[in-house]
Design a protein around this motif. Structure first.
Motif, short mmCIF file in Angstrom:
data_model
loop_
_atom_site.label_atom_id
_atom_site.label_comp_id
_atom_site.label_asym_id
_atom_site.label_seq_id
_atom_site.Cartn_x
_atom_site.Cartn_y
_atom_site.Cartn_z
N ILE A 149 -7.34 30.05 -5.07
CA ILE A 149 -6.98 29.09 -6.11
C ILE A 149 -6.28 29.86 -7.23
O ILE A 149 -6.27 31.09 -7.23
CB ILE A 149 -8.22 28.35 -6.67
CG1 ILE A 149 -9.27 29.36 -7.16
CG2 ILE A 149 -8.82 27.43 -5.61
CD1 ILE A 149 -10.53 28.71 -7.74
N THR A 150 -5.72 29.14 -8.20
CA THR A 150 -5.01 29.81 -9.28
C THR A 150 -6.00 30.36 -10.31
O THR A 150 -7.15 29.90 -10.41
CB THR A 150 -4.05 28.86 -9.99
OG1 THR A 150 -4.81 27.83 -10.64
CG2 THR A 150 -3.08 28.20 -9.00
N GLN A 151 -5.53 31.33 -11.08
CA GLN A 151 -6.37 31.92 -12.10
C GLN A 151 -6.76 30.90 -13.16
O GLN A 151 -7.89 30.89 -13.66
CB GLN A 151 -5.66 33.13 -12.74
CG GLN A 151 -6.55 33.92 -13.69
CD GLN A 151 -5.91 35.23 -14.12
OE1 GLN A 151 -5.10 35.80 -13.39
NE2 GLN A 151 -6.26 35.69 -15.30
N SER A 152 -5.82 30.01 -13.50
CA SER A 152 -6.11 28.98 -14.51
C SER A 152 -7.19 28.02 -14.00
O SER A 152 -8.02 27.54 -14.78
CB SER A 152 -4.85 28.21 -14.87
OG SER A 152 -4.31 27.57 -13.73
N THR A 153 -7.20 27.77 -12.68
CA THR A 153 -8.24 26.91 -12.11
C THR A 153 -9.59 27.60 -12.18
O THR A 153 -10.61 26.96 -12.48
CB THR A 153 -7.91 26.56 -10.64
OG1 THR A 153 -6.63 25.91 -10.60
CG2 THR A 153 -8.96 25.66 -10.04
N VAL A 154 -9.60 28.90 -11.91
CA VAL A 154 -10.84 29.68 -12.04
C VAL A 154 -11.36 29.58 -13.47
O VAL A 154 -12.55 29.35 -13.71
CB VAL A 154 -10.61 31.16 -11.66
CG1 VAL A 154 -11.83 31.99 -12.05
CG2 VAL A 154 -10.33 31.29 -10.19
N GLU A 155 -10.48 29.77 -14.43
CA GLU A 155 -10.88 29.72 -15.84
C GLU A 155 -11.45 28.36 -16.22
O GLU A 155 -12.43 28.26 -16.97
CB GLU A 155 -9.69 30.08 -16.72
CG GLU A 155 -9.26 31.53 -16.59
CD GLU A 155 -7.90 31.82 -17.22
OE1 GLU A 155 -7.27 30.85 -17.71
OE2 GLU A 155 -7.48 32.98 -17.23
N ALA A 156 -10.86 27.30 -15.67
CA ALA A 156 -11.33 25.94 -15.96
C ALA A 156 -12.72 25.71 -15.35
O ALA A 156 -13.61 25.17 -16.02
CB ALA A 156 -10.33 24.91 -15.42
N HIS A 157 -12.89 26.14 -14.09
CA HIS A 157 -14.20 26.00 -13.43
C HIS A 157 -15.26 26.81 -14.17
O HIS A 157 -16.39 26.36 -14.37
CB HIS A 157 -14.12 26.47 -11.98
CG HIS A 157 -13.46 25.49 -11.06
ND1 HIS A 157 -13.76 24.16 -11.04
CD2 HIS A 157 -12.50 25.67 -10.10
CE1 HIS A 157 -13.03 23.55 -10.12
NE2 HIS A 157 -12.24 24.45 -9.55
N ARG A 158 -14.87 28.01 -14.57
CA ARG A 158 -15.81 28.89 -15.26
C ARG A 158 -16.25 28.28 -16.59
O ARG A 158 -17.44 28.28 -16.93
CB ARG A 158 -15.14 30.25 -15.49
CG ARG A 158 -15.98 31.25 -16.28
CD ARG A 158 -15.30 32.61 -16.27
NE ARG A 158 -15.99 33.56 -17.13
CZ ARG A 158 -15.78 34.87 -17.13
NH1 ARG A 158 -14.88 35.38 -16.30
NH2 ARG A 158 -16.43 35.67 -17.94
#
Length: 203
Positions: free
Chosen positions: A169-178
């Motif tokens: 997944i994208t890094q921005s998606t990781v940041e949002a999930h986190r």
């Protein structure tokens, strides 16, 4: 110590039961008596705070057998063993199995009372930890599968970029999930998140 804490007295000797019950009432502690281990188990409620005063030798289920059964439960009150002189090796075994103390008959009232207060303090702390763990578990259940995956990687020390690559997944998606996961877990920092996850999985 919980104001509703109860001292559960389990002994097949009626005189002993009544003497200890009277002692508890004399200092304002709640007490319930049982003539056998099975009688106690028939009325056992894990939500009731307190401690057990337990005789080693009883008809039917022994004190040690009851203690071993209670040790298999998620939450059970601390055990204080009372014993005759010949039962000391069994009482030592009970302490090795987690009993808070063992006291020989005839017992000194102050020694018994001191042991009871310590056991009730232990029970209160155990229940506090169990309640906190249940609250954290409830928060964890709010997470989506993907949020779980991201948080698992975060607590392993992985960076967002590495997590994104592992989960495709994208890094921005990781940041949002986190961010959403930390909000649901009520963790305001990475160190707080780590403490939360360690408390639910101490190993």
């Amino acid at each position: 110590m919980d104001k509703d804490a109860t001292v559960f007295i389990i002994d097949d000797d009626k005189e002993v039961r009544e003497a200890i019950e009277l002692l508890m009432h004399s200092i304002g502690l709640r007490a319930k008596t049982y003539a056998s281990a099975q009688d106690y188990l028939d009325h056992f409620n894990p939500d009731l705070p307190g401690c057990l005063i337990l005789d080693v030798r009883m008809k039917g289920m022994s004190g040690l057998a009851l203690q071993e059964h209670l040790n298999t439960l998620p939450l059970a009150p601390p055990v204080i063993i009372i014993t005759g002189h010949g039962d000391v090796p069994m009482a030592v075994q009970a302490v090795q199995n987690g009993a808070a103390n063992f006291i020989e008959k005839p017992f000194n009232e102050q020694v018994l009372l001191d042991s009871i207060h310590r056991a009730l303090d232990v029970d209160a702390k155990q229940r506090g930890k169990a309640l906190k763990k249940a609250e954290i578990q409830e928060r964890l259940e709010r997470l989506t599968r993907r949020e779980h995956q991201v948080i698992e990687q975060v607590v392993k020390g992985e960076r967002n970029k590495s997590i994104a690559k592992k989960l495709s997944i994208t890094q921005s998606t990781v940041e949002a999930h986190r961010a959403r996961a930390m909000e649901k877990l009520e963790a305001k920092s990475l160190s707080e998140l780590m403490r939360i996850m360690i408390s639910i999985n101490p190993e």
